[in-house]
Design a protein around this motif. Sequence first.
Motif, PDB file in Angstrom:
ATOM      1  N   GLY A   1      11.051 -10.667   4.945  1.00 31.22           N
ATOM      2  CA  GLY A   1      10.875  -9.223   5.083  1.00 31.22           C
ATOM      3  C   GLY A   1      11.222  -8.484   3.803  1.00 31.22           C
ATOM      4  O   GLY A   1      10.499  -7.577   3.366  1.00 31.22           O
ATOM      5  N   LEU A   2      12.370  -8.856   3.198  1.00 34.22           N
ATOM      6  CA  LEU A   2      12.781  -8.198   1.955  1.00 34.22           C
ATOM      7  C   LEU A   2      11.793  -8.468   0.814  1.00 34.22           C
ATOM      8  O   LEU A   2      11.487  -7.581   0.007  1.00 34.22           O
ATOM      9  CB  LEU A   2      14.183  -8.673   1.561  1.00 34.22           C
ATOM     10  N   LEU A   3      11.307  -9.693   0.763  1.00 34.74           N
ATOM     11  CA  LEU A   3      10.353 -10.025  -0.295  1.00 34.74           C
ATOM     12  C   LEU A   3       9.031  -9.279  -0.108  1.00 34.74           C
ATOM     13  O   LEU A   3       8.407  -8.837  -1.076  1.00 34.74           O
ATOM     14  CB  LEU A   3      10.109 -11.538  -0.327  1.00 34.74           C
ATOM     15  N   ARG A   4       8.606  -9.143   1.149  1.00 37.12           N
ATOM     16  CA  ARG A   4       7.383  -8.368   1.400  1.00 37.12           C
ATOM     17  C   ARG A   4       7.590  -6.896   1.017  1.00 37.12           C
ATOM     18  O   ARG A   4       6.691  -6.244   0.484  1.00 37.12           O
ATOM     19  CB  ARG A   4       6.967  -8.484   2.870  1.00 37.12           C
ATOM     20  N   TYR A   5       8.771  -6.402   1.284  1.00 41.45           N
ATOM     21  CA  TYR A   5       9.086  -5.027   0.886  1.00 41.45           C
ATOM     22  C   TYR A   5       9.059  -4.899  -0.637  1.00 41.45           C
ATOM     23  O   TYR A   5       8.514  -3.939  -1.188  1.00 41.45           O
ATOM     24  CB  TYR A   5      10.450  -4.622   1.430  1.00 41.45           C
ATOM     25  N   ASP A   6       9.680  -5.870  -1.323  1.00 38.75           N
ATOM     26  CA  ASP A   6       9.694  -5.842  -2.791  1.00 38.75           C
ATOM     27  C   ASP A   6       8.280  -5.914  -3.351  1.00 38.75           C
ATOM     28  O   ASP A   6       7.928  -5.174  -4.278  1.00 38.75           O
ATOM     29  CB  ASP A   6      10.525  -7.010  -3.321  1.00 38.75           C
ATOM     30  N   ALA A   7       7.449  -6.799  -2.755  1.00 36.84           N
ATOM     31  CA  ALA A   7       6.060  -6.917  -3.214  1.00 36.84           C
ATOM     32  C   ALA A   7       5.309  -5.612  -2.987  1.00 36.84           C
ATOM     33  O   ALA A   7       4.516  -5.167  -3.832  1.00 36.84           O
ATOM     34  CB  ALA A   7       5.364  -8.062  -2.485  1.00 36.84           C
ATOM     35  N   SER A   8       5.576  -4.985  -1.837  1.00 38.63           N
ATOM     36  CA  SER A   8       4.908  -3.719  -1.537  1.00 38.63           C
ATOM     37  C   SER A   8       5.340  -2.620  -2.507  1.00 38.63           C
ATOM     38  O   SER A   8       4.528  -1.809  -2.969  1.00 38.63           O
ATOM     39  CB  SER A   8       5.228  -3.309  -0.097  1.00 38.63           C
ATOM     40  N   ARG A   9       6.640  -2.582  -2.817  1.00 41.47           N
ATOM     41  CA  ARG A   9       7.153  -1.563  -3.744  1.00 41.47           C
ATOM     42  C   ARG A   9       6.564  -1.741  -5.141  1.00 41.47           C
ATOM     43  O   ARG A   9       6.152  -0.772  -5.789  1.00 41.47           O
ATOM     44  CB  ARG A   9       8.685  -1.665  -3.791  1.00 41.47           C
ATOM     45  N   ILE A  10       6.500  -2.995  -5.594  1.00 42.94           N
ATOM     46  CA  ILE A  10       5.910  -3.259  -6.918  1.00 42.94           C
ATOM     47  C   ILE A  10       4.435  -2.884  -6.924  1.00 42.94           C
ATOM     48  O   ILE A  10       3.937  -2.261  -7.872  1.00 42.94           O
ATOM     49  CB  ILE A  10       6.097  -4.743  -7.301  1.00 42.94           C
ATOM     50  N   HIS A  11       3.753  -3.255  -5.821  1.00 43.56           N
ATOM     51  CA  HIS A  11       2.321  -2.926  -5.763  1.00 43.56           C
ATOM     52  C   HIS A  11       2.101  -1.416  -5.780  1.00 43.56           C
ATOM     53  O   HIS A  11       1.136  -0.923  -6.372  1.00 43.56           O
ATOM     54  CB  HIS A  11       1.699  -3.534  -4.507  1.00 43.56           C
ATOM     55  N   GLY A  12       3.005  -0.691  -5.120  1.00 45.92           N
ATOM     56  CA  GLY A  12       2.899   0.767  -5.149  1.00 45.92           C
ATOM     57  C   GLY A  12       3.025   1.307  -6.567  1.00 45.92           C
ATOM     58  O   GLY A  12       2.293   2.222  -6.976  1.00 45.92           O
ATOM     59  N   SER A  13       3.949   0.734  -7.335  1.00 46.76           N
ATOM     60  CA  SER A  13       4.117   1.160  -8.731  1.00 46.76           C
ATOM     61  C   SER A  13       2.890   0.802  -9.569  1.00 46.76           C
ATOM     62  O   SER A  13       2.457   1.570 -10.426  1.00 46.76           O
ATOM     63  CB  SER A  13       5.366   0.502  -9.324  1.00 46.76           C
ATOM     64  N   VAL A  14       2.334  -0.386  -9.296  1.00 49.81           N
ATOM     65  CA  VAL A  14       1.122  -0.811 -10.011  1.00 49.81           C
ATOM     66  C   VAL A  14      -0.028   0.136  -9.699  1.00 49.81           C
ATOM     67  O   VAL A  14      -0.769   0.571 -10.585  1.00 49.81           O
ATOM     68  CB  VAL A  14       0.746  -2.260  -9.627  1.00 49.81           C
TER      69      VAL A  14
END
Length: 474
Positions: A115-128
């Motif tokens: 869950g945390l990793l999916r959140y981190d991936a989502s946050r990075i993707h949002g920045s991208v």
Amino acid sequence: MHDPMYTVPPDPAPPGGTAHDPLAVALGNASLLGVGYLMLGRRKFAVAAVMGTVVLVSVVVSVAQPWCEAVVLIWWVAAIVHGWFLAGGRARQVAVRGHRVVALCVTLPVLLAVGLLRYDASRIHGSVDAARERGDCAQVLDEQGRVWLGDRVADAPLTARGDKAVRACERLRTATERLATGLTGDTSALKAGFGTLASVRAEPGQDKTVDATLNGFLGGLPTKNPCGTVAVTDWLRERKPTRNALDRSAGTAARVAPAALLGCGDALMADKAWKKARERYDQLLTQYPDDQRTAKARSGAKKATLTIELANVRSLLDGSTDMQPDYCSTPAKYSGAAPYRKGTNRALFYGNDEFTGKLPANWRTTDAAKAVLVVCADEEEDGTSVQTCPYVNSHVVGGIQDITFHKIAIPVKVYELRTGKLVASRKVQISGTSCPEVLKYTTYLTSDLGPSSDVQVKASTANVRAAFDSLINH
């Protein structure tokens, strides 16, 4: 009176005396690490579960498609259900507190990590995505660079979209390099750069990054080299419209081109490339007739034309002044020359230096840029007879020979340098003295037969000047 109550005794423990908790097994298998199977003592199932998970994770990371996550979800549910039923399912409601604690201690961290990793991936993707929307490729690369293997395992499709954005930016970086080369006037690099821009722009969501790259290129115009700028603006002007934002490059070309054309023409003039300079000036006058620089361009084109004409005239006049140059048979104009008009018209004299060399200095010039006329003189010949006188000649019958004196006739062609047109073609007749007491002559034979019966008068410098006066002093 009450009926007696009977309770169903619990299922006996399986062989070996160990009771299995279906819920604990299901929870253990939810970790996808085969923990539930280990609780059941099914090591082969546990190994198979781990290997299956490893294979699926590898596929998810490499393929990075949504259907891969669906397969993993099915695999996860299947492992849970299989463990549940393998442990007895609803038929065996045995609670083994220790097993449940172990299962929770393994599975909860796994699920929490995912869950945390999916959140981190989502946050990075949002920045991208935000950087991409701003057209900031440098930030896209920086943000996507924070993605690590854990993010890819937890949400491969999302991180793959970020990778796609990175690849687009890398292609745009290549396009930037090609366009930078194109600014030097390399049209092949321009074509390649715009081709890459067009292909990247065809991808969803890349409008801003392409616009930013195009802005950087257009911001480099005009370059320090005006002729290089002209090569770029010419290409942009002739580029086939694509009906998208790339077409605004034509507007930049139209804004930059007039000054570049004028500057290029001036630079070529300084390098003595007269014809190319005139082409650039004429291009400005033709393509941008309403531009404020047209007056300078017109002046530059005129200067280039005069320089070209003068260079051509000088090449035709090249040679000795005692001989007639090519100009006398193929005249050309020099529009910068003064017109043939009243007064003294200075001339370039070619041919028959014996007589034309006696003309006044203020009638002559050796510089085509200062001449009005070009006078081509042939060899002298007998002109109009002026007097016949008898001379004693022992070589003739009777001892007396009549000698006729003629004016000196010089055929001349006179061209107006301004137009290259023939303004006079006649024989100049030079007067002089005749019938001297003693007639001197030259013989080239071994035996002296006396003088010719036709000789020319002896002309003075004044006689020569008088004969040519009407040509020069119009």
